[in-house]
Scaffold this active site. Structure first.
Site, PDB file in Angstrom:
ATOM      1  N   HIS A  21       0.889  -1.159   0.000  1.00 63.10           N
ATOM      2  CA  HIS A  21       0.000   0.000   0.000  1.00 63.10           C
ATOM      3  C   HIS A  21       0.930   1.211   0.000  1.00 63.10           C
ATOM      4  CE1 HIS A  21      -2.824  -2.987   1.930  1.00 63.10           C
ATOM      5  NE2 HIS A  21      -3.473  -2.579   0.852  1.00 63.10           N
ATOM      6  N   GLU A  56      -8.818  -4.401  -8.505  1.00 60.71           N
ATOM      7  CA  GLU A  56      -9.039  -5.627  -7.713  1.00 60.71           C
ATOM      8  C   GLU A  56     -10.492  -5.626  -7.248  1.00 60.71           C
ATOM      9  OE1 GLU A  56      -6.431  -6.205  -4.312  1.00 60.71           O
ATOM     10  OE2 GLU A  56      -7.674  -7.828  -3.551  1.00 60.71           O
ATOM     11  N   ASP A 105       2.424   1.624   3.303  1.00 55.28           N
ATOM     12  CA  ASP A 105       3.394   0.581   3.697  1.00 55.28           C
ATOM     13  C   ASP A 105       4.779   1.044   3.243  1.00 55.28           C
ATOM     14  OD1 ASP A 105       1.498  -1.374   4.606  1.00 55.28           O
ATOM     15  OD2 ASP A 105       1.153  -2.009   2.526  1.00 55.28           O
ATOM     16  N   GLU A 141      -8.752 -11.740  -6.772  1.00 59.19           N
ATOM     17  CA  GLU A 141      -8.559 -12.428  -5.493  1.00 59.19           C
ATOM     18  C   GLU A 141      -9.601 -13.532  -5.366  1.00 59.19           C
ATOM     19  OE1 GLU A 141      -7.599 -10.309  -1.924  1.00 59.19           O
ATOM     20  OE2 GLU A 141      -8.900 -11.587  -0.716  1.00 59.19           O
ATOM     21  N   ASP A 167     -14.776 -11.557   4.719  1.00 55.69           N
ATOM     22  CA  ASP A 167     -13.614 -11.901   3.885  1.00 55.69           C
ATOM     23  C   ASP A 167     -12.569 -12.596   4.765  1.00 55.69           C
ATOM     24  OD1 ASP A 167     -11.650 -11.927   1.962  1.00 55.69           O
ATOM     25  OD2 ASP A 167     -11.331  -9.761   1.932  1.00 55.69           O
TER      26      ASP A 167
HETATM   27  C1  XUL Z   1      -9.074  -6.321   0.760  1.00 55.44           C
HETATM   28  C2  XUL Z   1      -7.885  -6.704   0.022  1.00 55.44           C
HETATM   29  C3  XUL Z   1      -6.754  -5.732   0.056  1.00 55.44           C
HETATM   30  C4  XUL Z   1      -6.143  -5.495  -1.274  1.00 55.44           C
HETATM   31  C5  XUL Z   1      -5.029  -4.521  -1.311  1.00 55.44           C
HETATM   32  O1  XUL Z   1     -10.030  -7.279   0.844  1.00 55.44           O
HETATM   33  O2  XUL Z   1      -7.832  -7.775  -0.524  1.00 55.44           O
HETATM   34  O3  XUL Z   1      -5.765  -6.214   0.908  1.00 55.44           O
HETATM   35  O4  XUL Z   1      -5.632  -6.699  -1.751  1.00 55.44           O
HETATM   36  O5  XUL Z   1      -5.410  -3.239  -1.030  1.00 55.44           O
HETATM   37 MN    MN Z   2      -6.463  -8.662  -1.934  1.00 54.24          MN
END
Ligand code: XUL
Ligand code: MN
Length: 352
Positions: free
Chosen positions: A56, A181, A59, A217, A255
């Site tokens: 990030h 994402e 980070d 993801e 999640d």
């Molecule tokens: C949130 C998620 C985040 C992103 C990066 O669910 O997956 O960690 O991957 O900002």
């Molecule tokens: Mn993620």
């Protein structure tokens, strides 16, 4: 044939973000482990078999809101040098737009003009950090770009604003790529661009579609009620799968970021299969893991989830490569899907 041979010897490159080594806090309790300093985490990557690191913006440059643009650039350049020395490859930088008090109701799609201005400024700063670190990739997880209640925002206008944000990032540097994402919910009730289909549709509307793609993801696809390997196949079909966050998810709840393959082995096999068949990784794409260890885990063992998820991926690569494709083709030709199902399950169970 030559391509197949190259694939057999192909070695995947693995990455994760420093947030994946965490202190175990959840919405119902404070941290359960001591933090591991960032410098120490950096030293752990190579030892654990990882070459790539995801960031990030904060980070990479902590407290960036308190620094001038020049100071942020300088700190990022210093970190870039450290990464070089460690032999680590920066994979992407993502603006962490969901923690700032200014963006409590979203950033790019906020109703407040000053919140939107802040979000765009921060996205441009993220681009500067990415460039200094040496990566072309900016990831957008659109955390609060959505609504708690449907009437709170004008959804059509919100999509115009998201497109404007993507174009702002593209316009800030000619080589930067945007990787969306998608995630359908959490922290919002409904997020905008909830699936890769939405993300790719937006990519084609942007000022430079060749520079807008996706990161998929596993858990996010499952939360949308979709099959992660089909989502990946869709992005691969468009030449737009530029990163992945492999993990696992036990149904439609919060999640979970469980270990890759730990919940649904067959679903994981199919993700590895779709990536392997498409030659994913040959253009520098990494196998990113977005996994969380259990709150109960001791500090000394709090990176096992990363090493284990990588191992499960590698074991599944072997399963994919040793699947009897001739027999599979015959069963498909015969429409013998019972036989095919038996073959898959026996293969995964190691039955002879
Ligand atoms: C949130 C998620 C985040 C992103 C990066 O669910 O997956 O960690 O991957 O900002
Ligand atoms: Mn993620």
């Amino acid at each position: 044939m030559a391509r197949l041979k190259r694939q057999r010897g192909r070695r995947y490159c693995f990455s994760f973000g420093p947030w994946n080594i965490s202190e175990g806090a959840d919405p119902f309790g404070p941290p359960a482990r001591k933090p591991i300093p960032f410098a120490k985490k950096l030293k752990m990557y190579k030892k654990m078999g990882f070459d790539g690191i995801q960031f990030h913006d904060d980070d990479a440059v902590p407290d960036l809101d308190a620094l001038s643009t020049q100071a942020v650039g300088k700190r990022a350049a210093q970190l870039g040098k450290i990464l070089d020395d460690e032999g680590l490859v920066p994979e992407f930088v993502a603006p962490r737009l969901w923690e700032n008090p200014k963006t409590i109701d979203g950033g790019f799609t906020a109703n407040s003009a000053s919140a939107r201005r802040y979000a765009l400024d921060r996205a441009r700063l993220t681009v500067d950090i990415a460039v200094e670190l040496g990566t072309r990739n900016v990831v957008l997880w659109l955390a609060r770009e959505g609504t708690y209640l449907r009437e709170a925002k004008n959804a059509r206008e919100a999509h115009d604003r998201l497109l404007h944000a993507i174009n702002t990032i593209l316009g800030h540097h000619p080589e930067i790529r945007v990787l969306i994402e998608p995630k359908p919910n959490e922290p919002m009730d409904h997020a905008y661009l909830p699936t890769i289909g939405h993300a790719i549709a937006m990519a084609y509307r942007s000022d430079d579609p060749t520079r807008v793609g996706g990161l998929i993801e596993t858990a996010h696809a499952v939360l949308a009620g979709l099959d992660p390997s089909d989502e990946m196949a869709f992005a691969l079909h468009h030449g737009k799968l530029w990163s992945v966050h492999l993990n696992d998810q036990n149904g439609l709840k919060y999640d979970q970021d469980r270990n890759f393959a730990a919940v649904d082995l067959r679903r994981a096999f199919n993700q590895v299969r779709v990536l392997e068949e498409a030659g994913y990784g040959q253009d520098g794409e990494m196998i990113g893991l977005d996994v969380k260890t259990f709150r109960t885990q001791k500090l000394t063992d709090s990176t096992a989830h990363l090493v284990n998820s990588k191992r499960f991926f590698e074991l599944l690569v072997e399963k994919v490569r040793t699947f009897n494709r001739k027999k599979e083709a015959q069963l498909i030709a015969d429409c013998n899907y019972e036989g095919l199902e038996r073959m898959v399950i026996e293969h995964l169970l190691g039955a002879r």
